[in-house]
Design an enzyme around this catalytic site. Sequence first.
Site, short mmCIF file in Angstrom:
data_model
loop_
_atom_site.label_atom_id
_atom_site.label_comp_id
_atom_site.label_asym_id
_atom_site.label_seq_id
_atom_site.Cartn_x
_atom_site.Cartn_y
_atom_site.Cartn_z
CG ASP A 99 -0.36 -0.29 2.46
OD1 ASP A 99 0.87 -0.60 2.56
OD2 ASP A 99 -1.09 -0.19 3.23
CG ASP A 102 6.67 4.63 5.59
OD1 ASP A 102 7.37 3.49 5.81
OD2 ASP A 102 5.72 4.89 5.92
CB SER A 103 11.34 3.85 6.75
OG SER A 103 10.71 2.67 6.94
#
Length: 177
Positions: A99, A102-103
């Site tokens: 989905d 990020d990191s």
Amino acid sequence: MSKIDVFISEDQLKKRVSELGAEITEKYSSPDKNLLLVAVLKGSVVFMADLMRNITCKCAIDFMATSSYSSGTVSSGNVKIIKDLDVNVSEYDILLVEDILDSGYTLSKLIEILKTRNPKSLSLCTLLDKPDRRKADVKLDFRGFTIPDEFVIGYGLDYDERYRNLPYIGILTLDKE
């Protein structure tokens, strides 16, 4: 009272997921490909359901669930598999469906784990990409949208297990109490 602003509309999502389906179909439609879509639960299940309806080549699906655990507020970098795949991946071209990226810590570890299982190929598709938060080097093959560092919900993404059912991506602003 919390506030939700529509960030990516339902129509924008439908259009981009359709385009991603066509891109994936083009890459995996040759007879030597054996596509396995792997959703990383829970957040990506809505995205993968719509995505697979837009893929016209032969494909199978499976699911994984992971947990990153930490000591205090510092991530340990460890990934624990809560639900593993049901199939032997050595005969498949895996497309990991996520989905949000990020990191990249969890995905980079998950990719490492899957590579040890010798799939024919391994690619990554994410609906949302937050490059400003990237800490781990993760190669992205298919991207829905690049977004700024905002807290987003809806279309499978949650806050405290709420808002997954929204048909759009929203930015959640929590009340300060």
